[in-house]
Design a protein around this motif. Structure first.
Motif, short mmCIF file in Angstrom:
data_model
loop_
_atom_site.label_atom_id
_atom_site.label_comp_id
_atom_site.label_asym_id
_atom_site.label_seq_id
_atom_site.Cartn_x
_atom_site.Cartn_y
_atom_site.Cartn_z
N GLN A 210 -8.17 0.21 3.76
CA GLN A 210 -7.79 0.48 5.15
C GLN A 210 -6.45 -0.15 5.51
O GLN A 210 -5.86 0.15 6.55
N ARG A 211 -5.94 -1.03 4.62
CA ARG A 211 -4.62 -1.63 4.86
C ARG A 211 -3.57 -0.65 4.34
O ARG A 211 -3.22 -0.71 3.17
N THR A 212 -3.14 0.23 5.14
CA THR A 212 -2.24 1.25 4.59
C THR A 212 -0.81 1.07 5.08
O THR A 212 -0.57 0.62 6.18
N LEU A 213 0.08 1.44 4.20
CA LEU A 213 1.49 1.51 4.54
C LEU A 213 1.79 2.99 4.61
O LEU A 213 1.66 3.70 3.61
N THR A 214 2.11 3.47 5.80
CA THR A 214 2.33 4.90 5.97
C THR A 214 3.77 5.23 5.59
O THR A 214 4.71 4.63 6.10
N ILE A 215 3.89 6.16 4.67
CA ILE A 215 5.21 6.54 4.17
C ILE A 215 5.36 8.05 4.30
O ILE A 215 4.39 8.76 4.58
N ARG A 216 6.57 8.48 4.08
CA ARG A 216 6.82 9.91 4.16
C ARG A 216 7.21 10.39 2.77
O ARG A 216 7.93 9.68 2.05
N ALA A 295 -12.82 -9.64 -14.42
CA ALA A 295 -12.95 -9.32 -13.00
C ALA A 295 -12.68 -7.84 -12.75
O ALA A 295 -11.90 -7.22 -13.45
N THR A 296 -13.35 -7.28 -11.75
CA THR A 296 -13.10 -5.89 -11.40
C THR A 296 -11.91 -5.84 -10.44
O THR A 296 -11.74 -6.74 -9.64
N PRO A 297 -11.09 -4.79 -10.54
CA PRO A 297 -9.91 -4.71 -9.67
C PRO A 297 -10.28 -4.67 -8.19
O PRO A 297 -11.34 -4.18 -7.82
N THR A 298 -9.39 -5.22 -7.38
CA THR A 298 -9.57 -5.21 -5.93
C THR A 298 -8.45 -4.36 -5.34
O THR A 298 -7.31 -4.48 -5.76
N VAL A 299 -8.80 -3.54 -4.36
CA VAL A 299 -7.77 -2.78 -3.68
C VAL A 299 -7.12 -3.70 -2.64
O VAL A 299 -7.80 -4.28 -1.81
N LEU A 300 -5.80 -3.86 -2.75
CA LEU A 300 -5.09 -4.71 -1.79
C LEU A 300 -4.72 -3.89 -0.56
O LEU A 300 -4.83 -4.36 0.58
N GLY A 301 -4.26 -2.69 -0.80
CA GLY A 301 -3.83 -1.82 0.28
C GLY A 301 -3.48 -0.47 -0.31
O GLY A 301 -3.70 -0.25 -1.50
N ALA A 302 -2.96 0.42 0.51
CA ALA A 302 -2.68 1.76 0.02
C ALA A 302 -1.37 2.29 0.57
O ALA A 302 -0.95 1.92 1.66
N LEU A 303 -0.73 3.11 -0.24
CA LEU A 303 0.42 3.88 0.24
C LEU A 303 -0.13 5.22 0.72
O LEU A 303 -0.72 5.97 -0.06
N THR A 304 0.01 5.49 1.99
CA THR A 304 -0.57 6.70 2.56
C THR A 304 0.54 7.59 3.09
O THR A 304 1.42 7.12 3.82
N TYR A 305 0.50 8.85 2.70
CA TYR A 305 1.55 9.78 3.11
C TYR A 305 1.25 10.40 4.45
O TYR A 305 0.15 10.90 4.68
N SER A 306 2.20 10.36 5.35
CA SER A 306 2.05 10.98 6.66
C SER A 306 2.08 12.50 6.49
O SER A 306 2.41 13.00 5.41
N SER A 307 1.77 13.19 7.54
CA SER A 307 1.75 14.66 7.45
C SER A 307 3.14 15.26 7.67
O SER A 307 3.31 16.46 7.59
N GLN A 308 4.11 14.40 7.92
CA GLN A 308 5.49 14.91 8.10
C GLN A 308 5.95 15.64 6.84
O GLN A 308 5.58 15.26 5.74
N PRO A 309 6.79 16.63 7.01
CA PRO A 309 7.32 17.31 5.81
C PRO A 309 8.16 16.36 4.97
O PRO A 309 8.70 15.38 5.49
N ALA A 310 8.25 16.66 3.68
CA ALA A 310 8.96 15.77 2.76
C ALA A 310 10.40 15.56 3.17
O ALA A 310 11.08 16.49 3.63
#
Ligand code: C2O
Ligand code: CU
Length: 480
Positions: A210-216, A295-310
Protein backbone atom coordinates in the motif's frame (compact mmCIF):
# COMPACT_ATOMS: atom_id res chain seq x y z
CA UNK A 1 45.80 10.66 26.72
CA UNK A 2 47.56 13.02 24.30
CA UNK A 3 45.02 15.78 24.35
CA UNK A 4 42.52 16.92 26.91
CA UNK A 5 39.34 17.07 24.92
CA UNK A 6 37.55 19.33 27.37
CA UNK A 7 40.22 22.00 27.07
CA UNK A 8 40.23 21.47 23.34
CA UNK A 9 36.48 22.20 23.04
CA UNK A 10 36.87 25.33 25.10
CA UNK A 11 39.74 26.49 22.95
CA UNK A 12 37.86 25.76 19.74
CA UNK A 13 34.66 27.33 21.13
CA UNK A 14 36.62 30.51 21.90
CA UNK A 15 38.11 30.49 18.42
CA UNK A 16 34.67 29.85 16.99
CA UNK A 17 33.27 32.81 18.88
CA UNK A 18 35.86 35.23 17.54
CA UNK A 19 35.34 34.07 13.97
CA UNK A 20 31.61 33.41 14.20
CA UNK A 21 30.48 37.00 14.04
CA UNK A 22 31.94 38.13 10.72
CA UNK A 23 31.18 34.83 8.99
CA UNK A 24 27.34 34.97 9.01
CA UNK A 25 27.43 38.66 8.12
CA UNK A 26 29.53 37.91 5.08
CA UNK A 27 27.29 35.04 4.14
CA UNK A 28 24.21 37.18 4.62
CA UNK A 29 25.71 39.82 2.35
CA UNK A 30 26.13 37.24 -0.33
CA UNK A 31 22.68 35.91 0.60
CA UNK A 32 24.16 32.45 0.71
CA UNK A 33 23.75 31.01 4.19
CA UNK A 34 20.57 29.03 4.59
CA UNK A 35 19.25 28.54 8.08
CA UNK A 36 17.19 25.55 9.11
CA UNK A 37 15.88 25.00 12.63
CA UNK A 38 15.76 21.45 13.89
CA UNK A 39 14.11 20.59 17.20
CA UNK A 40 14.55 17.10 18.60
CA UNK A 41 11.70 16.05 20.88
CA UNK A 42 9.33 13.25 21.90
CA UNK A 43 5.91 13.08 20.24
CA UNK A 44 3.46 10.57 18.76
CA UNK A 45 2.85 9.58 15.16
CA UNK A 46 0.56 7.24 13.24
CA UNK A 47 2.74 4.58 11.65
CA UNK A 48 -0.15 2.87 9.89
CA UNK A 49 -1.93 4.52 7.00
CA UNK A 50 -5.26 3.95 8.80
CA UNK A 51 -4.03 6.28 11.54
CA UNK A 52 -5.86 4.05 14.02
CA UNK A 53 -3.18 4.14 16.70
CA UNK A 54 -0.37 6.50 17.55
CA UNK A 55 3.10 5.42 18.61
CA UNK A 56 5.46 7.32 20.90
CA UNK A 57 8.64 8.27 19.03
CA UNK A 58 11.51 10.73 19.18
CA UNK A 59 12.25 12.77 16.11
CA UNK A 60 13.10 16.09 14.48
CA UNK A 61 10.46 18.83 14.07
CA UNK A 62 7.72 16.39 15.13
CA UNK A 63 8.15 14.44 11.90
CA UNK A 64 9.14 10.86 11.21
CA UNK A 65 11.57 10.81 9.50
CA UNK A 66 12.76 14.35 10.22
CA UNK A 67 12.33 16.92 7.46
CA UNK A 68 14.19 16.15 4.23
CA UNK A 69 16.79 18.89 3.92
CA UNK A 70 17.53 19.83 0.33
CA UNK A 71 20.45 22.03 -0.52
CA UNK A 72 22.76 22.68 -3.42
CA UNK A 73 26.48 22.02 -3.53
CA UNK A 74 28.49 25.06 -2.52
CA UNK A 75 25.79 26.51 -0.28
CA UNK A 76 26.59 27.58 3.26
CA UNK A 77 24.14 26.24 5.80
CA UNK A 78 23.28 27.03 9.39
CA UNK A 79 21.57 24.11 11.09
CA UNK A 80 20.30 25.35 14.43
CA UNK A 81 19.56 22.35 16.64
CA UNK A 82 17.47 22.64 19.78
CA UNK A 83 17.25 19.70 22.16
CA UNK A 84 13.91 19.04 23.82
CA UNK A 85 14.60 15.36 24.47
CA UNK A 86 14.77 14.01 28.01
CA UNK A 87 18.46 13.26 27.44
CA UNK A 88 21.59 14.86 25.96
CA UNK A 89 22.10 14.72 22.21
CA UNK A 90 24.15 16.07 19.26
CA UNK A 91 23.57 15.78 15.51
CA UNK A 92 25.92 14.23 12.99
CA UNK A 93 25.66 14.89 9.23
CA UNK A 94 26.44 11.42 7.96
CA UNK A 95 28.83 11.42 4.99
CA UNK A 96 29.31 15.18 4.68
CA UNK A 97 32.89 16.42 4.81
CA UNK A 98 32.49 19.18 7.37
CA UNK A 99 35.10 20.85 9.60
CA UNK A 100 35.75 18.62 12.60
CA UNK A 101 34.06 20.95 15.12
CA UNK A 102 30.78 20.66 13.14
CA UNK A 103 30.76 16.84 13.03
CA UNK A 104 28.36 16.41 15.95
CA UNK A 105 30.16 13.83 18.07
CA UNK A 106 29.79 14.58 21.78
CA UNK A 107 32.93 13.92 23.79
CA UNK A 108 35.08 14.18 20.66
CA UNK A 109 34.10 17.26 18.63
CA UNK A 110 31.71 19.08 20.97
CA UNK A 111 29.98 18.98 24.33
CA UNK A 112 26.66 17.16 24.24
CA UNK A 113 23.62 19.42 23.87
CA UNK A 114 21.82 19.34 27.23
CA UNK A 115 18.05 19.11 27.50
CA UNK A 116 16.79 22.58 26.68
CA UNK A 117 20.10 23.50 25.06
CA UNK A 118 21.05 24.28 21.48
CA UNK A 119 23.98 24.05 19.11
CA UNK A 120 24.59 25.87 15.86
CA UNK A 121 26.13 23.84 13.08
CA UNK A 122 27.48 25.98 10.26
CA UNK A 123 29.41 24.71 7.27
CA UNK A 124 29.74 24.76 3.54
CA UNK A 125 28.42 21.88 1.47
CA UNK A 126 31.44 20.57 -0.39
CA UNK A 127 29.77 17.45 -1.74
CA UNK A 128 26.60 16.75 -3.66
CA UNK A 129 24.76 13.51 -3.09
CA UNK A 130 22.41 11.59 -0.84
CA UNK A 131 23.24 11.97 2.85
CA UNK A 132 21.38 11.84 6.15
CA UNK A 133 21.50 13.17 9.67
CA UNK A 134 21.11 11.48 13.05
CA UNK A 135 22.27 11.88 16.65
CA UNK A 136 25.66 10.58 17.70
CA UNK A 137 24.80 10.39 21.40
CA UNK A 138 23.38 7.08 22.67
CA UNK A 139 22.70 6.49 19.00
CA UNK A 140 21.72 2.85 19.68
CA UNK A 141 18.62 4.32 21.38
CA UNK A 142 18.09 7.74 19.79
CA UNK A 143 18.21 6.58 16.16
CA UNK A 144 15.79 3.63 16.47
CA UNK A 145 13.38 5.84 18.43
CA UNK A 146 13.07 7.90 15.24
CA UNK A 147 15.77 10.58 15.17
CA UNK A 148 16.92 10.57 11.55
CA UNK A 149 16.25 12.43 8.32
CA UNK A 150 17.47 12.73 4.74
CA UNK A 151 19.91 15.42 3.68
CA UNK A 152 20.12 15.86 -0.08
CA UNK A 153 22.72 18.05 -1.72
CA UNK A 154 21.90 18.65 -5.36
CA UNK A 155 24.55 18.85 -8.02
CA UNK A 156 25.10 22.28 -9.60
CA UNK A 157 23.71 20.68 -12.74
CA UNK A 158 21.55 17.73 -11.65
CA UNK A 159 21.01 15.03 -14.27
CA UNK A 160 17.68 15.52 -15.92
CA UNK A 161 15.01 13.22 -14.51
CA UNK A 162 11.23 13.53 -14.35
CA UNK A 163 11.02 12.67 -10.66
CA UNK A 164 13.48 12.65 -7.75
CA UNK A 165 12.28 10.68 -4.73
CA UNK A 166 13.77 9.79 -1.37
CA UNK A 167 12.87 6.67 0.56
CA UNK A 168 14.21 6.49 4.08
CA UNK A 169 14.21 2.84 5.14
CA UNK A 170 14.25 1.93 8.82
CA UNK A 171 12.55 -0.29 11.33
CA UNK A 172 10.99 -0.19 14.76
CA UNK A 173 10.51 -2.74 17.50
CA UNK A 174 6.86 -2.39 18.53
CA UNK A 175 4.71 -4.16 21.13
CA UNK A 176 1.02 -5.15 20.65
CA UNK A 177 -0.03 -1.62 21.53
CA UNK A 178 2.21 -0.36 18.69
CA UNK A 179 4.50 1.29 21.23
CA UNK A 180 8.30 0.99 21.08
CA UNK A 181 9.78 -1.81 23.14
CA UNK A 182 12.10 -0.19 25.68
CA UNK A 183 14.94 -2.68 25.55
CA UNK A 184 17.78 -0.60 24.15
CA UNK A 185 21.36 -1.64 24.81
CA UNK A 186 20.84 -5.32 25.76
CA UNK A 187 24.11 -7.25 25.73
CA UNK A 188 22.34 -10.00 23.73
CA UNK A 189 21.77 -7.54 20.88
CA UNK A 190 25.15 -5.87 21.28
CA UNK A 191 27.00 -9.19 20.95
CA UNK A 192 24.88 -10.53 18.06
CA UNK A 193 23.32 -8.89 14.99
CA UNK A 194 22.11 -5.82 16.84
CA UNK A 195 18.59 -4.83 17.85
CA UNK A 196 16.39 -5.47 14.82
CA UNK A 197 12.87 -4.06 14.70
CA UNK A 198 9.78 -6.15 13.95
CA UNK A 199 8.26 -3.50 11.69
CA UNK A 200 9.97 -2.12 8.59
CA UNK A 201 9.20 1.55 7.90
CA UNK A 202 9.43 3.45 4.63
CA UNK A 203 9.45 7.21 5.15
CA UNK A 204 8.05 6.64 8.63
CA UNK A 205 5.10 4.47 7.59
CA UNK A 206 4.75 0.70 7.77
CA UNK A 207 6.18 -0.94 4.67
CA UNK A 208 3.91 -2.85 2.31
CA UNK A 209 2.29 -2.83 -1.11
CA UNK A 210 0.00 0.00 0.00
CA UNK A 211 3.07 2.26 0.18
CA UNK A 212 3.02 3.30 -3.41
CA UNK A 213 4.97 5.79 -5.40
CA UNK A 214 2.71 6.92 -8.21
CA UNK A 215 4.56 7.39 -11.45
CA UNK A 216 3.66 8.03 -15.02
CA UNK A 217 4.60 5.64 -17.79
CA UNK A 218 7.70 6.79 -19.64
CA UNK A 219 9.13 8.76 -16.74
CA UNK A 220 12.75 8.64 -15.69
CA UNK A 221 12.88 8.33 -11.92
CA UNK A 222 15.80 8.98 -9.59
CA UNK A 223 15.16 7.00 -6.43
CA UNK A 224 17.39 7.70 -3.44
CA UNK A 225 17.37 5.01 -0.77
CA UNK A 226 18.79 5.57 2.71
CA UNK A 227 19.18 2.84 5.31
CA UNK A 228 18.53 4.59 8.62
CA UNK A 229 17.86 1.37 10.56
CA UNK A 230 20.08 0.82 13.55
CA UNK A 231 20.94 -2.79 12.69
CA UNK A 232 18.90 -4.12 9.76
CA UNK A 233 20.47 -4.84 6.36
CA UNK A 234 18.24 -4.54 3.31
CA UNK A 235 18.69 -6.57 0.13
CA UNK A 236 16.78 -4.66 -2.52
CA UNK A 237 15.13 -5.83 -5.72
CA UNK A 238 12.54 -4.21 -7.98
CA UNK A 239 10.09 -6.24 -10.05
CA UNK A 240 9.64 -5.52 -13.75
CA UNK A 241 12.22 -2.74 -14.08
CA UNK A 242 15.86 -2.40 -14.93
CA UNK A 243 17.11 -0.10 -12.24
CA UNK A 244 20.64 1.23 -12.59
CA UNK A 245 22.85 2.20 -9.69
CA UNK A 246 24.36 5.64 -10.26
CA UNK A 247 25.72 6.47 -6.81
CA UNK A 248 26.80 4.84 -3.57
CA UNK A 249 26.82 6.94 -0.41
CA UNK A 250 26.23 10.06 -2.51
CA UNK A 251 29.22 9.52 -4.82
CA UNK A 252 28.76 8.80 -8.49
CA UNK A 253 29.72 5.34 -9.73
CA UNK A 254 29.80 3.86 -13.25
CA UNK A 255 26.11 3.12 -13.85
CA UNK A 256 25.42 -0.59 -13.47
CA UNK A 257 22.44 -2.85 -12.80
CA UNK A 258 21.40 -4.22 -9.40
CA UNK A 259 23.13 -7.52 -8.65
CA UNK A 260 21.02 -10.60 -9.28
CA UNK A 261 20.69 -11.53 -5.61
CA UNK A 262 19.57 -8.03 -4.65
CA UNK A 263 21.47 -4.94 -3.63
CA UNK A 264 22.85 -5.05 -0.09
CA UNK A 265 22.27 -1.81 1.78
CA UNK A 266 23.73 -1.90 5.28
CA UNK A 267 22.88 0.50 8.10
CA UNK A 268 24.08 4.01 7.26
CA UNK A 269 24.47 3.32 3.52
CA UNK A 270 22.73 5.02 0.60
CA UNK A 271 22.19 4.23 -3.05
CA UNK A 272 20.83 6.33 -5.93
CA UNK A 273 18.97 4.47 -8.66
CA UNK A 274 17.80 5.55 -12.09
CA UNK A 275 14.68 3.78 -13.25
CA UNK A 276 13.14 4.27 -16.67
CA UNK A 277 9.52 3.49 -15.89
CA UNK A 278 8.12 1.68 -18.91
CA UNK A 279 5.10 -0.09 -17.37
CA UNK A 280 1.56 0.56 -18.57
CA UNK A 281 -0.98 2.80 -16.89
CA UNK A 282 -2.60 1.00 -13.93
CA UNK A 283 0.21 -1.51 -13.36
CA UNK A 284 1.99 -1.84 -10.02
CA UNK A 285 5.40 -3.39 -9.26
CA UNK A 286 6.77 -4.14 -5.80
CA UNK A 287 10.11 -3.04 -4.47
CA UNK A 288 11.23 -5.81 -2.17
CA UNK A 289 13.65 -6.49 0.59
CA UNK A 290 14.87 -10.03 -0.12
CA UNK A 291 16.19 -10.24 3.44
CA UNK A 292 18.81 -12.69 4.54
CA UNK A 293 18.13 -16.23 3.38
CA UNK A 294 16.14 -18.18 4.50
CA UNK A 295 13.97 -15.13 5.29
CA UNK A 296 11.03 -14.57 2.97
CA UNK A 297 11.06 -11.31 0.99
CA UNK A 298 9.13 -8.34 2.34
CA UNK A 299 7.39 -5.83 0.13
CA UNK A 300 8.70 -2.38 1.02
CA UNK A 301 6.53 -0.44 -1.37
CA UNK A 302 5.41 -0.33 -4.97
CA UNK A 303 5.85 1.66 -8.12
CA UNK A 304 2.31 2.25 -9.33
CA UNK A 305 1.48 3.67 -12.74
CA UNK A 306 -1.15 6.38 -12.93
CA UNK A 307 -3.80 6.23 -15.62
CA UNK A 308 -2.28 9.23 -17.40
CA UNK A 309 -1.09 8.52 -20.93
CA UNK A 310 2.59 7.68 -21.31
CA UNK A 311 5.01 10.59 -21.16
CA UNK A 312 7.21 8.86 -23.73
CA UNK A 313 6.92 5.56 -25.51
CA UNK A 314 10.62 4.67 -25.43
CA UNK A 315 12.97 5.04 -22.48
CA UNK A 316 15.38 7.97 -22.65
CA UNK A 317 18.58 6.91 -24.38
CA UNK A 318 20.84 9.37 -22.58
CA UNK A 319 23.13 7.97 -19.91
CA UNK A 320 23.10 9.48 -16.45
CA UNK A 321 26.46 10.37 -15.03
CA UNK A 322 26.97 12.54 -12.01
CA UNK A 323 29.58 15.29 -11.99
CA UNK A 324 32.13 13.95 -9.50
CA UNK A 325 32.79 15.61 -6.16
CA UNK A 326 36.32 16.87 -5.63
CA UNK A 327 37.89 14.05 -3.67
CA UNK A 328 41.67 13.70 -3.57
CA UNK A 329 42.78 10.54 -5.37
CA UNK A 330 44.92 8.25 -3.21
CA UNK A 331 48.23 7.38 -4.82
CA UNK A 332 48.73 3.72 -4.02
CA UNK A 333 52.43 3.86 -4.87
CA UNK A 334 53.09 6.14 -1.95
CA UNK A 335 50.27 5.07 0.39
CA UNK A 336 51.17 3.88 3.87
CA UNK A 337 49.58 0.63 5.09
CA UNK A 338 47.46 0.58 8.21
CA UNK A 339 45.60 -2.37 9.69
CA UNK A 340 42.53 -2.71 11.85
CA UNK A 341 41.62 -6.14 13.17
CA UNK A 342 38.11 -6.85 14.44
CA UNK A 343 37.31 -9.52 16.99
CA UNK A 344 34.55 -10.51 19.36
CA UNK A 345 30.83 -11.23 19.32
CA UNK A 346 28.71 -13.96 20.83
CA UNK A 347 29.90 -16.65 18.44
CA UNK A 348 33.44 -15.33 18.28
CA UNK A 349 36.44 -17.30 19.31
CA UNK A 350 37.54 -16.24 22.79
CA UNK A 351 39.63 -13.09 22.54
CA UNK A 352 41.43 -10.89 24.92
CA UNK A 353 40.41 -7.26 24.84
CA UNK A 354 42.02 -4.27 26.43
CA UNK A 355 39.59 -2.17 28.42
CA UNK A 356 41.22 1.03 29.63
CA UNK A 357 44.51 -0.64 28.77
CA UNK A 358 43.83 -3.67 30.99
CA UNK A 359 43.69 -7.10 29.31
CA UNK A 360 40.43 -8.93 29.98
CA UNK A 361 38.70 -12.00 28.63
CA UNK A 362 35.84 -11.15 26.27
CA UNK A 363 33.30 -13.08 28.37
CA UNK A 364 34.18 -10.95 31.37
CA UNK A 365 34.05 -7.76 29.34
CA UNK A 366 30.55 -8.68 28.19
CA UNK A 367 29.33 -9.50 31.65
CA UNK A 368 30.85 -6.54 33.45
CA UNK A 369 31.32 -3.77 30.91
CA UNK A 370 28.60 -4.32 28.31
CA UNK A 371 31.25 -4.52 25.61
CA UNK A 372 31.53 -7.36 23.09
CA UNK A 373 33.87 -6.24 20.32
CA UNK A 374 37.45 -5.14 19.90
CA UNK A 375 39.28 -3.15 17.24
CA UNK A 376 43.02 -3.72 17.31
CA UNK A 377 42.42 -5.56 20.59
CA UNK A 378 40.83 -2.55 22.28
CA UNK A 379 37.24 -2.41 23.49
CA UNK A 380 36.08 1.13 24.10
CA UNK A 381 32.93 2.74 25.41
CA UNK A 382 31.09 5.47 23.54
CA UNK A 383 33.07 8.63 22.83
CA UNK A 384 33.38 10.37 26.15
CA UNK A 385 35.22 7.53 27.81
CA UNK A 386 37.51 6.68 24.94
CA UNK A 387 41.17 6.93 25.64
CA UNK A 388 43.36 6.18 22.62
CA UNK A 389 42.78 6.87 18.92
CA UNK A 390 43.08 3.78 16.70
CA UNK A 391 45.34 5.51 14.19
CA UNK A 392 47.33 8.69 13.85
CA UNK A 393 47.63 9.99 10.29
CA UNK A 394 49.48 13.00 8.93
CA UNK A 395 47.40 15.60 7.08
CA UNK A 396 47.82 14.82 3.40
CA UNK A 397 48.90 11.22 4.04
CA UNK A 398 47.88 8.69 1.41
CA UNK A 399 46.43 5.78 3.31
CA UNK A 400 45.77 2.16 2.49
CA UNK A 401 43.55 0.81 5.23
CA UNK A 402 43.23 -2.96 5.58
CA UNK A 403 40.23 -3.99 7.63
CA UNK A 404 40.36 -7.57 8.79
CA UNK A 405 37.17 -9.06 10.17
CA UNK A 406 37.92 -12.01 12.41
CA UNK A 407 34.33 -12.15 13.65
CA UNK A 408 31.44 -14.24 12.37
CA UNK A 409 29.31 -11.14 11.82
CA UNK A 410 28.61 -8.49 9.19
CA UNK A 411 29.78 -4.98 9.99
CA UNK A 412 29.01 -1.82 7.98
CA UNK A 413 32.13 0.23 8.80
CA UNK A 414 31.86 4.00 8.62
CA UNK A 415 34.55 6.69 8.61
CA UNK A 416 33.71 10.33 9.32
CA UNK A 417 35.05 13.36 7.47
CA UNK A 418 36.36 11.46 4.42
CA UNK A 419 35.37 9.20 1.56
CA UNK A 420 37.45 6.15 0.73
CA UNK A 421 37.80 4.06 -2.39
CA UNK A 422 36.81 0.41 -1.89
CA UNK A 423 39.64 -1.45 -3.65
CA UNK A 424 39.48 -5.09 -2.68
CA UNK A 425 37.40 -7.69 -0.89
CA UNK A 426 39.43 -10.65 0.35
CA UNK A 427 42.26 -9.42 -1.84
CA UNK A 428 40.12 -9.47 -4.99
CA UNK A 429 39.79 -6.10 -6.77
CA UNK A 430 36.30 -4.60 -6.76
CA UNK A 431 34.80 -3.93 -10.22
CA UNK A 432 33.87 -0.28 -9.61
CA UNK A 433 36.48 0.98 -7.09
CA UNK A 434 33.61 3.01 -5.68
CA UNK A 435 33.90 5.90 -3.27
CA UNK A 436 32.00 5.28 -0.06
CA UNK A 437 31.78 6.43 3.53
CA UNK A 438 30.38 3.12 4.78
CA UNK A 439 31.39 -0.34 3.57
CA UNK A 440 30.06 -3.78 4.45
CA UNK A 441 32.63 -6.15 5.88
CA UNK A 442 31.28 -9.71 5.64
CA UNK A 443 32.00 -12.39 8.24
CA UNK A 444 35.72 -13.33 8.23
CA UNK A 445 36.24 -10.98 5.28
CA UNK A 446 38.99 -8.47 4.71
CA UNK A 447 38.38 -5.16 2.93
CA UNK A 448 41.02 -2.79 1.57
CA UNK A 449 40.15 0.87 1.17
CA UNK A 450 42.29 3.87 0.28
CA UNK A 451 41.95 7.59 0.87
CA UNK A 452 43.87 10.79 1.39
CA UNK A 453 43.64 11.94 5.01
CA UNK A 454 43.04 15.58 4.13
CA UNK A 455 40.46 16.70 6.69
CA UNK A 456 42.24 17.49 9.96
CA UNK A 457 40.73 16.48 13.28
CA UNK A 458 39.78 13.47 15.36
CA UNK A 459 37.25 11.44 13.34
CA UNK A 460 34.98 8.61 14.37
CA UNK A 461 35.50 5.24 12.78
CA UNK A 462 32.84 2.74 13.79
CA UNK A 463 30.42 0.01 12.91
CA UNK A 464 27.03 1.42 11.88
CA UNK A 465 25.19 -1.40 13.60
CA UNK A 466 24.64 1.03 16.42
CA UNK A 467 24.56 -1.70 19.07
CA UNK A 468 27.98 -2.88 17.90
CA UNK A 469 29.27 0.69 18.09
CA UNK A 470 28.00 0.91 21.65
CA UNK A 471 29.60 -2.44 22.39
CA UNK A 472 33.18 -1.53 21.51
CA UNK A 473 33.25 -1.17 17.73
CA UNK A 474 33.86 2.50 17.91
CA UNK A 475 37.13 4.32 17.76
CA UNK A 476 38.73 7.39 16.31
CA UNK A 477 41.29 8.19 13.63
CA UNK A 478 43.29 11.34 14.17
CA UNK A 479 44.42 13.40 11.18
CA UNK A 480 47.02 15.82 12.48
CU1 C2O B 1 26.06 7.76 10.69
CU2 C2O B 1 29.23 7.97 13.13
O1 C2O B 1 27.58 7.88 11.94
CU1 CU C 1 29.26 -4.35 13.60
Amino acid sequence: MPLDRRQFFQASAALGASFALPAPLLAAEKGKERRIDLVSSAFTVALDPSGASRSAVWGFNEQLPGPTLRFRRGERVHLAVKNELPQETAVHWHGLRVPNAMDGVPGVTQHPIATGGRFDYRFELRDSGTFWYHPHQASFEQVPRGLYGALIVEEEKPPSVDRDEVWVLSDMKLDNQRQPVEDFGRILDIANDGRIGNQILVNGLVAGSQRTLTIRSGERLRLRLINAASARFFRLAIDGHEARIIAFDGQGVTPHPLPAGGLALGPGMRVDLIIDCMGSPGQSFPLRDLGRPPATPTVLGALTYSSQPALRSKPLASAVTLAPNRIAEPDLAKASDHYIIFQGGMRGSPVIGLVDGKPSRIQEIMAKQGLAWTMNYNAQHEHALMHEPLLHLRTGEHVMLHMINETDFLHPMHLHGHFFRVLAVDGKPTPHREWRDTVIMGPRQSIDVAFVADNPGEWMYHCHILDHAAGGMMGTIVVE
